[in-house]
Design a protein around this motif. Structure first.
Motif, PDB file in Angstrom:
ATOM      1  N   LYS A  23     -10.617  19.132 -11.306  1.00  7.38           N
ATOM      2  CA  LYS A  23      -9.520  18.847 -12.237  1.00  7.38           C
ATOM      3  C   LYS A  23     -10.003  18.937 -13.681  1.00  7.38           C
ATOM      4  O   LYS A  23     -11.209  18.808 -13.948  1.00  7.38           O
ATOM      5  CB  LYS A  23      -8.929  17.473 -11.950  1.00  7.38           C
ATOM      6  CG  LYS A  23      -9.951  16.347 -11.933  1.00  7.38           C
ATOM      7  CD  LYS A  23      -9.348  15.059 -11.401  1.00  7.38           C
ATOM      8  CE  LYS A  23     -10.385  13.939 -11.361  1.00  7.38           C
ATOM      9  NZ  LYS A  23      -9.851  12.692 -10.786  1.00  7.38           N
ATOM     10  N   PRO A  24      -9.084  19.159 -14.628  1.00  2.00           N
ATOM     11  CA  PRO A  24      -9.494  19.299 -16.030  1.00  2.00           C
ATOM     12  C   PRO A  24     -10.286  18.111 -16.559  1.00  2.00           C
ATOM     13  O   PRO A  24     -11.181  18.276 -17.384  1.00  2.00           O
ATOM     14  CB  PRO A  24      -8.157  19.451 -16.769  1.00  2.00           C
ATOM     15  CG  PRO A  24      -7.244  20.058 -15.763  1.00  2.00           C
ATOM     16  CD  PRO A  24      -7.650  19.442 -14.448  1.00  2.00           C
ATOM     17  N   VAL A  57     -13.899  31.918 -19.974  1.00  4.94           N
ATOM     18  CA  VAL A  57     -12.803  31.087 -20.449  1.00  4.94           C
ATOM     19  C   VAL A  57     -13.249  29.627 -20.460  1.00  4.94           C
ATOM     20  O   VAL A  57     -14.279  29.269 -19.893  1.00  4.94           O
ATOM     21  CB  VAL A  57     -11.549  31.243 -19.563  1.00  4.94           C
ATOM     22  CG1 VAL A  57     -11.038  32.666 -19.614  1.00  4.94           C
ATOM     23  CG2 VAL A  57     -11.852  30.819 -18.124  1.00  4.94           C
ATOM     24  N   GLY A  58     -12.454  28.780 -21.129  1.00  5.32           N
ATOM     25  CA  GLY A  58     -12.769  27.371 -21.187  1.00  5.32           C
ATOM     26  C   GLY A  58     -12.581  26.692 -19.842  1.00  5.32           C
ATOM     27  O   GLY A  58     -11.940  27.225 -18.930  1.00  5.32           O
ATOM     28  N   LEU A  62     -10.110  27.607 -16.672  1.00  5.74           N
ATOM     29  CA  LEU A  62     -10.725  27.957 -15.393  1.00  5.74           C
ATOM     30  C   LEU A  62     -10.148  27.118 -14.261  1.00  5.74           C
ATOM     31  O   LEU A  62      -9.822  27.646 -13.189  1.00  5.74           O
ATOM     32  CB  LEU A  62     -12.238  27.752 -15.484  1.00  5.74           C
ATOM     33  CG  LEU A  62     -13.057  28.232 -14.281  1.00  5.74           C
ATOM     34  CD1 LEU A  62     -13.021  29.749 -14.189  1.00  5.74           C
ATOM     35  CD2 LEU A  62     -14.497  27.741 -14.392  1.00  5.74           C
ATOM     36  N   VAL A  63     -10.003  25.821 -14.483  1.00  7.08           N
ATOM     37  CA  VAL A  63      -9.438  24.941 -13.459  1.00  7.08           C
ATOM     38  C   VAL A  63      -8.016  25.348 -13.127  1.00  7.08           C
ATOM     39  O   VAL A  63      -7.622  25.369 -11.954  1.00  7.08           O
ATOM     40  CB  VAL A  63      -9.505  23.467 -13.905  1.00  7.08           C
ATOM     41  CG1 VAL A  63      -8.732  22.576 -12.939  1.00  7.08           C
ATOM     42  CG2 VAL A  63     -10.955  23.007 -14.002  1.00  7.08           C
ATOM     43  N   ARG A  64      -7.222  25.683 -14.130  1.00 11.70           N
ATOM     44  CA  ARG A  64      -5.838  26.117 -13.881  1.00 11.70           C
ATOM     45  C   ARG A  64      -5.817  27.388 -13.039  1.00 11.70           C
ATOM     46  O   ARG A  64      -4.995  27.519 -12.120  1.00 11.70           O
ATOM     47  CB  ARG A  64      -5.107  26.335 -15.196  1.00 11.70           C
ATOM     48  CG  ARG A  64      -4.709  25.050 -15.909  1.00 11.70           C
ATOM     49  CD  ARG A  64      -3.671  25.312 -16.980  1.00 11.70           C
ATOM     50  NE  ARG A  64      -4.182  26.162 -18.053  1.00 11.70           N
ATOM     51  CZ  ARG A  64      -4.807  25.712 -19.129  1.00 11.70           C
ATOM     52  NH1 ARG A  64      -5.007  24.411 -19.285  1.00 11.70           N
ATOM     53  NH2 ARG A  64      -5.224  26.554 -20.067  1.00 11.70           N
ATOM     54  N   ARG A  69      -4.991  29.930  -7.614  1.00  8.75           N
ATOM     55  CA  ARG A  69      -5.514  30.671  -6.463  1.00  8.75           C
ATOM     56  C   ARG A  69      -5.528  29.799  -5.209  1.00  8.75           C
ATOM     57  O   ARG A  69      -5.256  30.288  -4.105  1.00  8.75           O
ATOM     58  CB  ARG A  69      -6.917  31.189  -6.773  1.00  8.75           C
ATOM     59  CG  ARG A  69      -6.949  32.232  -7.872  1.00  8.75           C
ATOM     60  CD  ARG A  69      -8.364  32.564  -8.301  1.00  8.75           C
ATOM     61  NE  ARG A  69      -8.367  33.451  -9.459  1.00  8.75           N
ATOM     62  CZ  ARG A  69      -9.449  33.756 -10.164  1.00  8.75           C
ATOM     63  NH1 ARG A  69     -10.625  33.244  -9.802  1.00  8.75           N
ATOM     64  NH2 ARG A  69      -9.364  34.554 -11.198  1.00  8.75           N
ATOM     65  N   ALA A  70      -5.840  28.507  -5.397  1.00 11.74           N
ATOM     66  CA  ALA A  70      -5.851  27.605  -4.250  1.00 11.74           C
ATOM     67  C   ALA A  70      -4.469  27.468  -3.643  1.00 11.74           C
ATOM     68  O   ALA A  70      -4.306  27.429  -2.416  1.00 11.74           O
ATOM     69  CB  ALA A  70      -6.386  26.236  -4.681  1.00 11.74           C
TER      70      ALA A  70
END
Length: 216
Positions: A23-24, A57-58, A62-64, A69-70
């Motif tokens: 998570k962010p 990327v930040g 990246l998490v987003r 994709r998940a």
């Protein structure tokens, strides 16, 4: 497009080890680990080759992307938490299942890393076993692959402990630490572990213990 429904988010656990969605808000802990262990991670970190179309990327972006994709069913981006002695969970690493393909292939790749301060505790073998069991039993995948640089002795120890089978040396397989690097390719098929990978680890007493190392 894949032919399996999205099952994300997914949280798994065994004793003090938990796999939960990255998570962010993990950025601070993630950055601290990577900065503290820069020399530990640098030889094994993937890099972008010259002229690559996709740029770095930040963390939040990246998490987003991983979350998207998940939800599409092509990736499982897990954070690894470790909670010894009932303490507050500590973010100590990642396990990422990527390239998930269903249908006649039914395979995926898995990668992992751990905070060097918590290495050698059985955390990552336990986490990888949890991830593989989920892929084999819930997603019904047939094959899991791991690619590791021949020089990465600690990562090689993980796959050997888990019983992954060596298949090949693949020249210039991935761009790592600034150049195209050779990798060993390991694999495991579902029918090779009918009892499950976690059960195999528990049989040999190789799961993560409940007590922390001194000073942590």
């Amino acid at each position: 497009m894949n032919d399996a429904p999205s099952r994300w988010p997914v949280t798994l656990g065994r004793g003090p080890v938990t796999l939960r969605p990255l998570k962010p808000s993990d950025e601070r802990a993630w950055s601290q680990i990577r900065e503290h262990g820069e020399a530990w991670f640098k030889p094994w970190d993937s890099t972008r080759p010259p002229g690559a179309l996709d740029q770095s990327v930040g963390f939040a972006t990246l998490v987003r992307r991983f979350r998207h994709r998940a939800r599409r069913g092509t990736m499982l981006p897990w954070a690894v938490d470790y909670t010894p002695d009932g303490r507050t969970p500590r973010f100590v690493g990642q396990v990422t299942v990527s390239g998930i393909t269903y249908g006649s292939a039914s395979w995926a790749q898995i990668g992992y890393w751990v905070d060097p301060r918590w290495a050698g505790r059985g955390i990552i073998p336990t986490a990888v076993a949890l991830a593989c069991d989920y892929c084999f039993t819930t997603l019904k995948l047939h094959r899991i692959e791991v690619a590791i640089r021949p020089e990465n002795a600690k990562s090689l120890a993980v796959v050997r402990k888990l019983g992954f089978r060596f298949e090949a040396l693949v020249p210039r397989y991935m761009h790592v630490d600034g150049d195209w690097r050779d990798h060993y390719l390991f694999a495991l098929h579902a029918e090779e572990v009918p009892e499950g990978m976690l059960a195999r680890l528990e049989q040999f007493g190789a799961v993560a213990p409940l007590t922390p190392p001194e000073g942590l």
